[in-house]
Design a protein around this motif. Structure first.
Motif, short mmCIF file in Angstrom:
data_model
loop_
_atom_site.label_atom_id
_atom_site.label_comp_id
_atom_site.label_asym_id
_atom_site.label_seq_id
_atom_site.Cartn_x
_atom_site.Cartn_y
_atom_site.Cartn_z
N LEU A 268 45.46 -34.80 -27.17
CA LEU A 268 46.43 -35.44 -26.29
C LEU A 268 47.38 -34.46 -25.62
N PRO A 269 47.92 -33.46 -26.34
CA PRO A 269 48.95 -32.61 -25.71
C PRO A 269 48.38 -31.67 -24.66
N PRO A 270 49.17 -31.30 -23.66
CA PRO A 270 48.71 -30.29 -22.69
C PRO A 270 48.49 -28.96 -23.40
N ASP A 271 47.58 -28.18 -22.88
CA ASP A 271 47.22 -26.91 -23.51
C ASP A 271 48.43 -25.98 -23.64
N SER A 272 49.41 -26.13 -22.75
CA SER A 272 50.58 -25.24 -22.80
C SER A 272 51.43 -25.45 -24.04
N LEU A 273 51.28 -26.58 -24.72
CA LEU A 273 52.11 -26.88 -25.88
C LEU A 273 51.39 -26.66 -27.21
N VAL A 274 50.14 -26.26 -27.18
CA VAL A 274 49.44 -26.03 -28.44
C VAL A 274 49.50 -24.55 -28.81
N GLU A 275 49.28 -24.27 -30.08
CA GLU A 275 49.34 -22.90 -30.61
C GLU A 275 48.02 -22.54 -31.28
N GLN A 276 47.80 -21.25 -31.45
CA GLN A 276 46.67 -20.79 -32.22
C GLN A 276 46.92 -21.06 -33.70
N GLU A 277 45.90 -21.46 -34.42
CA GLU A 277 46.11 -21.89 -35.79
C GLU A 277 46.55 -20.75 -36.70
N ALA A 278 46.05 -19.56 -36.48
CA ALA A 278 46.49 -18.43 -37.30
C ALA A 278 47.98 -18.17 -37.12
N ALA A 279 48.46 -18.29 -35.88
CA ALA A 279 49.88 -18.08 -35.61
C ALA A 279 50.72 -19.18 -36.24
N ILE A 280 50.20 -20.41 -36.24
CA ILE A 280 50.92 -21.53 -36.86
C ILE A 280 51.13 -21.25 -38.34
N LEU A 281 50.07 -20.88 -39.04
CA LEU A 281 50.17 -20.65 -40.48
C LEU A 281 51.07 -19.46 -40.78
N GLU A 282 51.00 -18.44 -39.95
CA GLU A 282 51.86 -17.26 -40.15
C GLU A 282 53.34 -17.65 -40.02
N ASP A 283 53.65 -18.49 -39.02
CA ASP A 283 55.05 -18.87 -38.85
C ASP A 283 55.50 -19.84 -39.94
N CYS A 284 54.59 -20.67 -40.45
CA CYS A 284 54.93 -21.52 -41.59
C CYS A 284 55.38 -20.66 -42.77
N ILE A 285 54.66 -19.60 -43.04
CA ILE A 285 55.02 -18.71 -44.13
C ILE A 285 56.39 -18.09 -43.87
N ARG A 286 56.63 -17.67 -42.62
CA ARG A 286 57.91 -17.04 -42.28
C ARG A 286 59.08 -17.98 -42.53
N VAL A 287 58.99 -19.22 -42.03
CA VAL A 287 60.15 -20.11 -42.14
C VAL A 287 60.37 -20.56 -43.59
#
Length: 445
Positions: free
Chosen positions: A164-183
């Motif tokens: 559903l979301p426009p491509d501009s609002l999605v992220e790469q999954e590796a980057a998502i998991l990396e930022d989850c660890i950071r926060v």
């Protein structure tokens, strides 16, 4: 910190294990906790807060929100749309947000919640345009002084891949998991009395991959943090699950490791009997969002059946673009009324609905230190002035949801007063409202 003595409380609704209620009683707050409860407590140098004519309750607990949406209320193209069409209307607007929009919307949205008696709120932030980060929302909550459960949301399947979301609002999954660890490593505090606890929260089964859902569950359990997402919100949601995954949403969640006492799902309007049984057996929590469910025409969640089965249930105001308010006491009243209109006037009492808004929300968020007024619990307390027109003629002050004010007189979080005489005290609230309106007008341009 100076002790605070709440003096001569007319009605104290504790929400403790016994459901105790008291009249003409005092409560002492010391070092962020409830230190003493009893009649005629000695001042001993404490700051006195007079509560004659008032109802005192635990601070309410909000289990689902999208605080960034505070800047996009009543958007014309989304006012009468169902869930998927509503999202597609708003995504392009949200894509223009940045760090300041996230900070201001969080602070104003939480202040609005505070005025409705809320002392603890979760937040589900799943888009990060133009340099925005979860850090922006945490900064806003910290400055205000609210107890905060931010979740690092995400979307990874854009329109070009059938999402559903426009491509501009999605992220790469590796980057998502990396930022989850950071926060989590940077902000999560598991200690009793914690003011910030971080969760991991892919947006929904229709905006992230099966792999990311699995990886997020593994990561959350490795880090010992909670999991959150949307589930079974409306009929479109059910059809999508059956067509794309070949099963109902509850089955999909169980397959991917998304059930258990460390998981809570928003909405769950369309859970069937087998899914309710699954959630009860696994102690999977639900954030019930009745106003949003009405606003988007999603239906009436089977809250009575969930609670009777033993499913942990809390309340959520949901995002301000689908409510379009953030009143948790209003949400509790709506929850009560919807169960009554569905099942009869005896389906849910005012006291039970308020308990869902306090103890229920605390359980869903994994907190046994809030949601009740008992010695040793955190000093999160709402004071409701029952002398106004909203409560005139009320025979039962504890039936706040039937007859009582919609705004608190005073609010304490961790023993710190953040609302005094109906005014937010910890930030320049008028200035932040003005800035929020400026930002909203810029988004309209």
């Amino acid at each position: 910190m100076t002790d605070v003595l709440l003096r001569q409380i007319s009605t104290l609704l504790t929400m403790d294990d016994q459901g105790s209620e008291h009249a003409d009683i005092d409560v002492r707050l010391r070092d962020g906790v409830i230190a003493e409860i009893g009649p005629g407590l000695a001042p001993d140098g404490a700051e006195i807060v007079h509560a004659a004519g008032c109802l005192v309750t635990p601070g309410l607990v909000n289990t689902h929100h999208h605080l960034y949406q505070t800047l996009t209320r009543a958007v014309p193209g989304g006012q009468d749309a169902l869930l998927f069409g509503w999202l597609q209307t708003l995504y392009p607007i949200w894509a223009r947000f940045g760090p300041e929009e996230m900070f201001i919307s969080t602070q104003v949205g939480l202040a609005e919640l505070a005025l409705s008696g809320c002392t603890t709120s979760s937040d589900h932030l799943y888009l990060y345009p133009n340099g925005a980060r979860l850090d922006d929302t945490i900064a806003g909550a910290t400055e205000l002084g609210m107890r905060f459960h931010p979740t690092r949301g995400s979307m990874s399947i854009g329109e070009s891949d059938g999402g559903l979301p426009p491509d501009s609002l999605v992220e790469q999954e590796a980057a998502i998991l990396e930022d989850c660890i950071r926060v989590v490593d940077t902000f999560h505090d598991a200690r009793e009395g914690s003011m910030v606890r971080v969760g991991i929260a892919p947006c929904s089964p229709f905006s992230v991959s099966r792999g990311l859902m699995r990886d997020a569950a593994r990561l959350a359990r490795d880090k010992e943090v909670r999991l959150h997402t949307h589930l079974a919100e409306n009929d479109e949601d059910i059809r999508y699950s059956e067509e794309m995954f070949g099963c109902r949403p509850g089955e999909y969640a169980e397959e991917l490791g998304w059930t258990g006492p460390d998981v809570w799902h928003a909405h769950c309007v369309k859970l069937d009997a087998s899914e309710i049984d699954l959630f009860a057996r696994s102690r999977t929590g639900v954030a019930h969002c009745p106003c949003s469910n009405c606003r988007l025409g999603s239906g009436i969640a089977p809250v009575r059946q969930m609670r009777d089965a033993g499913v942990p249930v809390g309340l959520g105001v949901d995002g301000s673009a689908s409510n379009d308010r953030a009143s948790l006491v209003g949400e509790a009243r709506q929850a009560m009324l919807l169960q009554r209109v569905s099942l009869g006037a005896d389906a849910m009492s005012a006291r039970e609905a308020l308990r869902i808004a306090t103890r229920g929300g605390a359980e869903v968020l994994g907190r046994d230190d809030i949601g009740q007024i008992a010695v040793g619990k955190r000093a999160d307390i709402a004071i409701w002035d029952m002398s106004g027109i909203e409560a005139v003629g009320s025979w039962d002050a504890a039936a706040l949801l039937l007859a009582g004010p919609a705004l608190v007189r005073d609010l304490f979080v961790e023993g710190r007063q953040i609302v005094r005489d109906g005014q937010v005290t910890t930030i320049d609230f008028s200035a932040q409202i003005a800035r929020a309106n400026d930002l909203a007008r810029a988004l309209m341009a």
